[in-house]
Design an enzyme around this catalytic site. Structure first.
Site, short mmCIF file in Angstrom:
data_model
loop_
_atom_site.label_atom_id
_atom_site.label_comp_id
_atom_site.label_asym_id
_atom_site.label_seq_id
_atom_site.Cartn_x
_atom_site.Cartn_y
_atom_site.Cartn_z
N GLU A 149 -5.76 -12.91 5.88
CA GLU A 149 -6.60 -11.71 6.01
C GLU A 149 -7.93 -11.84 5.29
O GLU A 149 -8.53 -10.84 4.89
CB GLU A 149 -5.84 -10.48 5.51
CG GLU A 149 -5.11 -10.65 4.19
CD GLU A 149 -4.19 -9.49 3.88
OE1 GLU A 149 -4.39 -8.39 4.40
OE2 GLU A 149 -3.25 -9.69 3.08
N HIS A 152 0.80 -1.22 0.00
CA HIS A 152 0.00 0.00 0.00
C HIS A 152 0.84 1.27 0.00
O HIS A 152 0.30 2.36 -0.18
CB HIS A 152 -0.93 0.02 1.22
CG HIS A 152 -1.97 -1.05 1.18
ND1 HIS A 152 -2.94 -1.13 0.21
CD2 HIS A 152 -2.19 -2.11 2.01
CE1 HIS A 152 -3.72 -2.19 0.43
NE2 HIS A 152 -3.28 -2.80 1.51
N ASP A 206 15.76 -9.41 -4.59
CA ASP A 206 17.01 -8.94 -5.16
C ASP A 206 17.39 -7.54 -4.68
O ASP A 206 18.56 -7.15 -4.78
CB ASP A 206 16.97 -8.98 -6.68
CG ASP A 206 17.20 -10.39 -7.23
OD1 ASP A 206 17.65 -11.25 -6.47
OD2 ASP A 206 16.93 -10.61 -8.43
N ASP A 236 -8.46 -6.22 6.57
CA ASP A 236 -9.00 -6.91 5.41
C ASP A 236 -9.85 -8.10 5.82
O ASP A 236 -10.83 -8.45 5.13
CB ASP A 236 -7.87 -7.36 4.49
CG ASP A 236 -7.39 -6.25 3.56
OD1 ASP A 236 -8.23 -5.64 2.89
OD2 ASP A 236 -6.18 -5.98 3.54
N ARG A 261 6.78 -6.13 2.81
CA ARG A 261 5.55 -6.73 2.29
C ARG A 261 5.47 -6.45 0.79
O ARG A 261 5.50 -5.29 0.37
CB ARG A 261 4.31 -6.17 3.00
CG ARG A 261 3.04 -6.86 2.50
CD ARG A 261 1.87 -6.68 3.45
NE ARG A 261 1.36 -5.32 3.46
CZ ARG A 261 0.20 -4.97 4.04
NH1 ARG A 261 -0.53 -5.90 4.65
NH2 ARG A 261 -0.20 -3.72 4.04
#
Length: 267
Positions: A154, A50, A89, A180, A75
């Site tokens: 979630e 987000h 990476d 969520d 995340r």
């Protein structure tokens, strides 16, 4: 030259003395990330789902946190092998994969974080920050020791499948997202203030612990954080840079705006 990387989230969980406390950085600001990293928290969640930043920006956020005794978790936007490869990476050792609904989803995430023949992650460590451009000796054959995977429960479906998700080999931890989850259950915006959602979180903690897998919860309300610690959560995230700035600034301004309004009649 051979460099050493920080312990993974898996290692930190294994060596903990009590519940780990985490904070988020969402702004994309390296200054905010460094401030949060220096807060004394155990964990820093860099939110690539987000947050208003891309995979390239994560390098700076990780670098801002690097000098501090904190474990950074990134995340990723989705359970997508390309995105997971790119975030790994950048040097993200610990990834959180959102919206994992069942064991098959969890297995796909495990596959994405592992090199062949155990998985499908593309090998580019000599070109990337993950292996410090070839300066971490034996990075590729030992990559599983340098990376941890946390999957996020979630949705109502995921709650029903919590034990099966936790039981997938290669899942190092499970993170519960009440916001969520509440929306999935038909209570958008209610979070764990809705008793049914709170019951689902408690049931998920119990189910994951039954598989002997660490489990954590997002809990920005202090009473909620303590509730989930008491219920057996191994880690809780208690605040984010954006919410701390928003609520803190509102509280400060309201205090003085109230004084100004109270004295308005004296002019």
């Amino acid at each position: 030259m051979s460099l050493r990387l920080k312990p993974t989230f898996r290692d930190v969980l294994a060596g903990r003395d009590g519940p780990l406390i985490g904070v988020w950085t969402v702004t994309g600001s390296v200054v905010a990330a460094e401030i949060m990293a220096g807060s004394g928290a155990d964990l820093l969640l860099i939110d690539g789902e987000h947050g208003p930043f891309g995979v390239g920006d994560v390098v700076g956020l990780l670098q801002a946190a690097e000098p501090y005794p904190i474990t950074s978790l990134v995340r990723v936007p989705w359970n997508d092998p390309v995105a997971i490869k790119q975030f790994l990476d950048t040097g993200a050792q610990n990834v959180i994969v959102p919206m994992v609904g069942n064991a098959a989803d969890a297995a796909r995430a495990v596959d994405a974080v592992r090199y062949p023949p155990l998985g499908s992650r593309g090998i580019g460590s000599a070109l990337a920050r993950s292996g410090r451009w070839g300066r971490v000796a034996g990075y590729v054959p030992n990559a599983d020791g340098y990376v941890s995977l946390t999957v996020q429960i979630e949705t109502a479906e995921a709650v029903q499948n919590a034990a099966a998700i936790a039981g997938v080999a290669g899942v190092d931890a499970v993170f519960i997202g009440p916001s969520d989850l509440a929306a999935s259950m038909g209570f958008p915006g209610r979070g764990t203030a809705e008793p049914a959602v709170a019951d689902a979180v408690a049931a998920t903690i119990a189910a994951v612990r039954s598989e002997r897998v660490p489990v954590g919860v997002n809990a920005f309300v202090p009473a909620d954080a303590q509730r989930w610690i008491d219920a057996g959560a191994d880690f809780v995230f208690v605040g984010a840079d954006v919410s701390i700035m928003a609520r803190g600034s509102e509280e400060l301004v309201a205090r003085f705006a109230g004084d100004r309004a109270a004295g308005a009649d004296t002019y």
